[in-house]
Design a protein around this motif. Structure first.
Motif, PDB file in Angstrom:
ATOM      1  N   ASP A  22      11.195   3.844  -0.700  1.00  6.91           N
ATOM      2  CA  ASP A  22      10.501   2.585  -0.998  1.00  6.91           C
ATOM      3  C   ASP A  22       9.549   2.780  -2.184  1.00  6.91           C
ATOM      4  O   ASP A  22       8.568   3.517  -2.081  1.00  6.91           O
ATOM      5  CB  ASP A  22       9.716   2.131   0.243  1.00  6.91           C
ATOM      6  CG  ASP A  22       9.025   0.785   0.032  1.00  6.91           C
ATOM      7  OD1 ASP A  22       8.912   0.355  -1.144  1.00  6.91           O
ATOM      8  OD2 ASP A  22       8.603   0.173   1.024  1.00  6.91           O
ATOM      9  N   PRO A  23       9.830   2.125  -3.328  1.00  7.51           N
ATOM     10  CA  PRO A  23       8.980   2.322  -4.514  1.00  7.51           C
ATOM     11  C   PRO A  23       7.501   2.050  -4.229  1.00  7.51           C
ATOM     12  O   PRO A  23       6.626   2.768  -4.708  1.00  7.51           O
ATOM     13  CB  PRO A  23       9.528   1.309  -5.524  1.00  7.51           C
ATOM     14  CG  PRO A  23      10.900   0.987  -5.073  1.00  7.51           C
ATOM     15  CD  PRO A  23      10.918   1.173  -3.579  1.00  7.51           C
ATOM     16  N   ALA A  24       7.213   1.020  -3.433  1.00  7.80           N
ATOM     17  CA  ALA A  24       5.815   0.629  -3.187  1.00  7.80           C
ATOM     18  C   ALA A  24       5.078   1.689  -2.371  1.00  7.80           C
ATOM     19  O   ALA A  24       3.884   1.911  -2.560  1.00  7.80           O
ATOM     20  CB  ALA A  24       5.766  -0.717  -2.482  1.00  7.80           C
ATOM     21  N   ASP A  26       6.066   4.912  -2.329  1.00  7.01           N
ATOM     22  CA  ASP A  26       6.115   6.138  -3.124  1.00  7.01           C
ATOM     23  C   ASP A  26       4.983   6.170  -4.154  1.00  7.01           C
ATOM     24  O   ASP A  26       4.308   7.188  -4.306  1.00  7.01           O
ATOM     25  CB  ASP A  26       7.478   6.232  -3.831  1.00  7.01           C
ATOM     26  CG  ASP A  26       7.629   7.529  -4.602  1.00  7.01           C
ATOM     27  OD1 ASP A  26       7.168   8.576  -4.097  1.00  7.01           O
ATOM     28  OD2 ASP A  26       8.204   7.505  -5.704  1.00  7.01           O
ATOM     29  N   VAL A  27       4.797   5.075  -4.880  1.00  8.28           N
ATOM     30  CA  VAL A  27       3.738   5.005  -5.904  1.00  8.28           C
ATOM     31  C   VAL A  27       2.929   3.729  -5.679  1.00  8.28           C
ATOM     32  O   VAL A  27       3.322   2.647  -6.115  1.00  8.28           O
ATOM     33  CB  VAL A  27       4.321   4.989  -7.335  1.00  8.28           C
ATOM     34  CG1 VAL A  27       3.197   5.059  -8.372  1.00  8.28           C
ATOM     35  CG2 VAL A  27       5.308   6.124  -7.548  1.00  8.28           C
ATOM     36  N   PRO A  28       1.790   3.840  -5.005  1.00  4.87           N
ATOM     37  CA  PRO A  28       0.960   2.643  -4.808  1.00  4.87           C
ATOM     38  C   PRO A  28       0.338   2.201  -6.137  1.00  4.87           C
ATOM     39  O   PRO A  28       0.047   3.036  -6.996  1.00  4.87           O
ATOM     40  CB  PRO A  28      -0.135   3.107  -3.843  1.00  4.87           C
ATOM     41  CG  PRO A  28       0.119   4.542  -3.559  1.00  4.87           C
ATOM     42  CD  PRO A  28       1.181   5.049  -4.467  1.00  4.87           C
ATOM     43  N   ILE A  29       0.180   0.908  -6.336  1.00  8.47           N
ATOM     44  CA  ILE A  29      -0.443   0.390  -7.561  1.00  8.47           C
ATOM     45  C   ILE A  29      -1.759  -0.286  -7.174  1.00  8.47           C
ATOM     46  O   ILE A  29      -1.772  -1.308  -6.491  1.00  8.47           O
ATOM     47  CB  ILE A  29       0.501  -0.590  -8.287  1.00  8.47           C
ATOM     48  CG1 ILE A  29       1.737   0.172  -8.796  1.00  8.47           C
ATOM     49  CG2 ILE A  29      -0.221  -1.270  -9.459  1.00  8.47           C
ATOM     50  CD1 ILE A  29       2.857  -0.696  -9.304  1.00  8.47           C
ATOM     51  N   TRP A  31      -4.069  -2.342  -8.322  1.00 10.96           N
ATOM     52  CA  TRP A  31      -4.386  -3.312  -9.370  1.00 10.96           C
ATOM     53  C   TRP A  31      -4.350  -4.693  -8.751  1.00 10.96           C
ATOM     54  O   TRP A  31      -3.400  -5.016  -8.033  1.00 10.96           O
ATOM     55  CB  TRP A  31      -3.370  -3.205 -10.511  1.00 10.96           C
ATOM     56  CG  TRP A  31      -3.618  -4.186 -11.628  1.00 10.96           C
ATOM     57  CD1 TRP A  31      -2.872  -5.307 -11.909  1.00 10.96           C
ATOM     58  CD2 TRP A  31      -4.663  -4.148 -12.591  1.00 10.96           C
ATOM     59  NE1 TRP A  31      -3.397  -5.959 -12.987  1.00 10.96           N
ATOM     60  CE2 TRP A  31      -4.497  -5.276 -13.436  1.00 10.96           C
ATOM     61  CE3 TRP A  31      -5.738  -3.285 -12.834  1.00 10.96           C
ATOM     62  CZ2 TRP A  31      -5.362  -5.559 -14.499  1.00 10.96           C
ATOM     63  CZ3 TRP A  31      -6.587  -3.561 -13.897  1.00 10.96           C
ATOM     64  CH2 TRP A  31      -6.401  -4.682 -14.717  1.00 10.96           C
TER      65      TRP A  31
END
Lengths: 216, 493
Positions: A22-24, A26-29, A31
């Motif tokens: 899950d991209p979200a 894996d790398v939280p943003i 912002w």
């Protein structure tokens, strides 16, 4: 393997170290999107930043827009103008009354014909105060992209309620247009170049004159 | 019977990047050109100051950089997911998607598309990707003229030259040179420059406007790159200044966009981060004059045939290195070039590829592989001062990657015997104080003998590679231990 399959296979091999699917996760943003930028007065800032690009800006009450459109065009020594189909009919009446030749884009003018026309008048979708940017989403009152590109003068009318503080709010407002497939043109001053000794020259291929009416 | 050599359609570039010598050799030649150094110093100083002013206006700049980094990192670590989504969105909106493993395949696709339209010329928006694959020369060989329309790219093309900067490709040319190029070359390829044109940038820009207008008005095919490709909506974005981009994207019937696979962004909302980071970092403007966004084919508006060529050309190689892959976050702003003390002195040509400066020193060798003398030398084209990493809007740790690549280069090289010997000697000396004391007898003796001098100049081999470019201080006349013993009484410590 065709090129597409091979590229995907190369990517998957290259990313063997990525185990979280899950991209979200894996790398939280961290912002917050579409956050306004604080500023004293959005409209004052808009006028200031647009003027910074050497564009002409006038603030007028909404009722006076048609007459100001006509006087600004006359002041710019424009003798012919192309209007998008969905333009406010009161603007058209004022332009015709001022003795300026109005060309319709119906059927669409070809590029050679457009190249012979002095100016274009359009509405806008969004104004961005912090960057002095006017964004067109090419709705019926703005016309197709070539109209605001080939003629040498662009007069654009921005309504006060269309002006937002900064780019994040603007992108938020434009989401629906993009989802509907509309193109966008972001305009920050007249066309410009700094390619020769970094000396700024206003006016290259796009309209060399940008006239802005802010309707309040 | 041999065929007549066909006349070229466009100006021939005088040099090629193939077989370029290593960076240090190119740099040495460039350092001998005082005009170039003057132009570069002026240009980089000016852009640096503009950037600093515009960045200081943004209260949340650091947060913005972190957001840019995070979005790009997320995209790269799940590139297959986002590319599949991009392809689906593009196709749904009427664009045709092509995939190219390398430069040759990308060029072949573009040539095929142009030939299918039955035309022999195209207008081009400035694009790093098409420069990387040397599309113009491939088109030329297929009998198709590719006209560069960005003013600086036009200066480079008409000057039979190569770009030397990502953003201002003709940064190495001054106004007098530009005037000369326009007067000599424009008439051979279309509307001539007026005979009385002066060297004022405004008049030269006017000459470019007239020269290119007829090409814009008749072009049937436009070729562009893209700064961003939005996976969610299938939109491409081109950021520019002059309006030449809008001309190429809007007027022709067919548009072909050549896009590196790392240009994808997940959502349209992400644009708010990158359209704030890019212009301020790049030209030092609050916003660039024009940004165009289009989503496949828009009925009744602009090109009705839209192609997107997605290019790998080494990007998956970069991606496979978990440390080096951060270089793919690059948005081609060129802030790292303008801040770099090495770039400022040698200019872009010394880097021997389309990507100069610090980003070029980490991207080039990774894209092409560390094989040639040039690519082995590029990670050393830096003093590791760290300024490039500090200005990077997507926080690429350029100095770290330079060191990482130096390590990789070192692994490919034969290590000279002297180095392990020297390290072994140092190990012996530092392992026991008596050993050190023994050696210090020699160094203090040397210090006393040379007491009339403050430093040593060039020494014979094996010290020559170090001392040829550096002065060495004369060794101390007493060691620390001796000094301590002489200046402190017993039991006073």
């Amino acid at each position: 393997m065709n090129a597409r399959e091979e590229i995907f296979s190369r990517i998957r091999t290259a990313l063997a170290d990525v185990t979280e699917p899950d991209p979200a996760l894996d790398v939280p943003i961290e912002w917050v999107y579409q956050r306004p930028t604080p500023m004293a007065d959005v409209l004052d800032r808009f006028v200031e930043t647009v003027e910074d690009y050497k564009a002409l800006v006038v603030r007028v009450p909404a009722a006076e827009v048609p007459t100001r459109v006509a006087t600004l065009l006359r002041g710019a020594e424009v003798s012919s103008v192309v209007l998008p189909a969905g333009i406010d009919p009161t603007w058209r009446t004022a332009i015709v009354a001022a003795g300026i030749e109005v060309r319709e884009d119906d059927p669409p003018l070809d590029r050679m014909e457009l190249n012979e026309i002095d100016a274009v008048v359009t509405a806008a979708a969004v104004g961005v105060a912090e960057t002095g940017t006017i964004i067109l989403d090419h709705a019926a009152d703005q016309g197709r992209r070539a109209l605001t590109l080939v003629p040498d003068t662009h007069l654009v009318v921005v309504r006060a309620d269309q002006v937002v503080s900064d780019v994040p709010e603007a992108v938020g407002r434009l989401g629906a247009s993009v989802a509907a497939g509309s193109p966008l043109t972001w305009i920050s001053g007249p066309s410009a170049t700094s390619d020769i000794e970094l000396s700024r020259v206003e006016g290259v291929h796009g309209p060399r004159k940008l006239l802005v009416i802010l309707a309040e | 019977m041999t065929a007549e050599p066909q006349a070229r359609r466009t100006p021939a570039p005088s040099s090629t990047y193939l077989g370029m010598p290593k960076f240090q050799k190119n740099a040495k030649a460039k350092l001998d050109d005082p005009q170039l150094r003057k132009n570069l110093r002026y240009a980089t100083t000016t852009i640096r100051a503009k950037r600093a002013e515009r960045v200081a206006e943004v209260a949340d700049w650091e947060e913005l950089r972190q957001a840019g980094e995070a979005i790009k990192t997320r995209t790269l670590r799940h590139l297959d997911t986002y590319l599949a989504q991009l392809e689906e969105s593009l196709t749904r909106n009427g664009a045709t998607v092509h995939w190219a493993r390398d430069a040759a395949e990308a060029n072949q696709i573009v040539i095929g598309l142009v030939q299918a339209k039955g035309v022999d010329e195209v207008v081009k928006v400035k694009s790093m990707a098409t420069q990387e694959i040397d599309l113009n020369e491939a088109l030329e060989q297929a009998g198709i003229a590719a006209w560069e329309t960005d003013l600086a790219e036009l200066i480079v093309q008409l000057g039979h030259d190569r770009p030397s900067h990502i953003l201002v490709p003709a940064i190495h040319r001054n106004r007098a040179e530009v005037r000369e190029i326009f007067l000599r070359e424009m008439k051979q390829y279309g509307t001539p420059a007026p005979e009385d044109v002066s060297d004022s940038p405004a008049e030269l820009a006017g000459a470019a406007r007239r020269h290119l207008r007829e090409k814009f008005l008749r072009a049937k095919v436009g070729i562009s790159g893209a700064n961003f490709a939005i996976a969610e909506t299938g939109s491409l974005v081109v950021v520019e200044s002059e309006g030449n981009g809008r001309m190429c994207l809007t007027l022709p019937e067919t548009l072909i966009s050549v896009v590196g696979i790392e240009k994808v962004l997940p959502t349209i909302a992400d644009l708010e981060v990158f359209t704030r980071l890019l212009p301020r970092s790049s030209t030092g403007e609050r916003m660039n004059p024009y940004t165009s966004l289009w989503t496949g084919v828009t009925p009744g508006d602009g090109p009705q045939e839209v192609h997107v060529v997605l290019v790998d050309n080494g990007r998956t190689k970069v991606l496979s290195d978990p440390i080096g892959r951060a270089a793919l976050r690059c948005i081609r702003c060129s802030a790292c070039l303008n801040i770099c003390p090495v770039y400022e002195r040698v200019g872009g040509h010394a880097y021997g590829s389309v990507y100069p400066g610090p980003i070029g020193a980490i991207l080039g060798p990774q894209l092409r592989g560390i094989e040639t003398e040039l690519d082995k030398s590029l990670p050393y084209a830096s003093s590791l001062c760290g300024a490039c990493g500090d200005v990077c809007p997507v926080r690429i740790p350029i100095p770290d990657i330079l060191v990482h690549l130096r390590h990789k280069v070192a692994q490919t090289k034969h290590v000279p015997k002297l180095e392990p010997t020297a390290i072994a000697l140092a190990g012996w000396a530092l392992s026991d104080y008596r050993n050190l004391q023994f050696l210090e007898r020699f160094s203090t003796l040397a210090g006393k003998t040379l007491s009339s001098r403050s430093h040593l100049g060039a020494l014979p081999w094996p010290a020559s590679p170090w001392t040829n470019a550096r002065d060495l201080p004369v060794p101390a006349q007493e060691s620390f231990r001796q000094w301590w013993k002489n200046s402190h009484k017993e039991g006073e410590r």
